[in-house]
Design a protein around this motif. Structure first.
Motif, PDB file in Angstrom:
ATOM      1  N   ILE A  37      94.901   4.792 -42.609  1.00  0.00           N
ATOM      2  CA  ILE A  37      94.580   4.480 -44.007  1.00  0.00           C
ATOM      3  C   ILE A  37      94.665   2.980 -44.257  1.00  0.00           C
ATOM      4  O   ILE A  37      93.847   2.401 -44.997  1.00  0.00           O
ATOM      5  N   ARG A  76      86.191   4.967 -43.236  1.00  0.00           N
ATOM      6  CA  ARG A  76      86.850   6.284 -43.236  1.00  0.00           C
ATOM      7  C   ARG A  76      86.777   6.907 -41.841  1.00  0.00           C
ATOM      8  O   ARG A  76      87.747   7.506 -41.371  1.00  0.00           O
ATOM      9  N   TYR A 136      92.810  13.453 -41.681  1.00  0.00           N
ATOM     10  CA  TYR A 136      92.737  13.191 -43.116  1.00  0.00           C
ATOM     11  C   TYR A 136      91.741  14.148 -43.777  1.00  0.00           C
ATOM     12  O   TYR A 136      90.722  14.502 -43.191  1.00  0.00           O
ATOM     13  N   ASP A 137      92.037  14.517 -45.009  1.00  0.00           N
ATOM     14  CA  ASP A 137      91.115  15.301 -45.826  1.00  0.00           C
ATOM     15  C   ASP A 137      90.593  14.383 -46.928  1.00  0.00           C
ATOM     16  O   ASP A 137      91.305  14.069 -47.878  1.00  0.00           O
ATOM     17  N   TRP A 138      89.340  13.955 -46.782  1.00  0.00           N
ATOM     18  CA  TRP A 138      88.770  12.973 -47.711  1.00  0.00           C
ATOM     19  C   TRP A 138      88.178  13.611 -48.966  1.00  0.00           C
ATOM     20  O   TRP A 138      87.612  12.895 -49.804  1.00  0.00           O
ATOM     21  N   VAL A 192      88.762  14.239 -52.022  1.00  0.00           N
ATOM     22  CA  VAL A 192      89.739  13.902 -53.059  1.00  0.00           C
ATOM     23  C   VAL A 192      89.008  13.437 -54.314  1.00  0.00           C
ATOM     24  O   VAL A 192      87.793  13.213 -54.306  1.00  0.00           O
ATOM     25  N   TYR A 218      90.754   7.731 -56.057  1.00  0.00           N
ATOM     26  CA  TYR A 218      90.581   7.066 -54.767  1.00  0.00           C
ATOM     27  C   TYR A 218      90.144   5.611 -54.961  1.00  0.00           C
ATOM     28  O   TYR A 218      90.723   4.680 -54.374  1.00  0.00           O
ATOM     29  N   LEU A 238      97.895   4.916 -51.457  1.00  0.00           N
ATOM     30  CA  LEU A 238      96.690   5.536 -50.904  1.00  0.00           C
ATOM     31  C   LEU A 238      97.059   6.511 -49.781  1.00  0.00           C
ATOM     32  O   LEU A 238      96.465   7.591 -49.677  1.00  0.00           O
ATOM     33  N   ILE A 254      95.909  10.536 -49.951  1.00  0.00           N
ATOM     34  CA  ILE A 254      94.985  11.197 -49.025  1.00  0.00           C
ATOM     35  C   ILE A 254      95.753  12.261 -48.248  1.00  0.00           C
ATOM     36  O   ILE A 254      96.611  11.948 -47.429  1.00  0.00           O
TER      37      ILE A 254
END
Length: 213
Positions: A132, A153, A173-175, A177, A182, A198, A202
């Protein structure tokens, strides 16, 4: 992070169409819908991501090999050069986000070198934070004409995976969001250079769950 409902039916502007490669224009036909363009970009990203996920899962690729400007530029080129004339090229004009173009090369290298040093010297930075932090630092620099969010990303995903060598279960990561939050947290990073908020925002999921959805 979802788009507006009518986004996909919108036609690509003449200015955008001129920046497309001849090969992309041939694939997309005429008129060019943003939905079709987005699908083409997603297909290419999936192919590049799958290749690198395979590399990282099958070979011990050091984190330091990913946290270099040449790797990021090549990743951007592979994602965008098949579609856009500016794929892989550094931004040369001032924008309302990002740093001055003449500072990009040095700041990009310094940001990545700093994170690589922290990881190699075991300063306490965690794998989840490392990816991140790389993403946020490069979004702040905004090195490319476009595609900065997507390429950074993906970089974060690859760095996170590489940093988990020997650990189980592997996480990703699960983007998916809230986009406004964000963007706000990326703005906070611009002010503080601290990616903590951040990182907490995330979420992460196991790779096994993530790849079977």
């Amino acid at each position: 992070m979802a788009f507006e409902p009518d986004y996909g039916e919108t036609l690509v502007s003449d200015e955008e169409a001129e920046a497309l490669t001849p090969a992309a224009r041939e694939i997309l036909g005429d008129p060019i819908r943003k939905a079709d363009l987005y699908d083409l970009e997603q297909q290419i990203q999936a192919e590049v991501a799958d290749e690198w996920w395979g590399n990282l899962l099958n070979w011990n690729v050091p984190v330091r090999d990913l946290l270099v400007d040449h790797f990021v530029r090549d990743l951007h080129r592979r994602l965008y050069a098949p579609v856009w004339e500016w794929g892989g090229r550094q931004r040369s004009l001032e924008t309302n986000i990002g740093i001055a173009p003449e500072l990009i090369a040095v700041e990009m290298r310094n940001a990545l070198d700093n994170l690589s040093y922290q990881w190699d010297h075991q300063t306490g930075i965690k794998a989840r934070t490392l990816g991140i932090a790389a993403h946020a630092a490069l979004v702040h620099v905004h090195p490319f004409v476009d595609g900065n969010g997507r390429v950074t990303r993906l970089l974060a995903d690859l760095v996170f995976l590489a940093a988990q060598t020997g650990l189980e279960p592997l996480l990703a990561y699960d983007w998916e969001v809230d986009r406004r939050t964000y963007i706000r947290l990326l703005g906070e990073y611009d002010e503080t250079r601290d990616a903590t908020s951040l990182v907490h925002f995330i979420p992460v999921v196991s790779i096994e769950d993530w790849t079977t959805e």
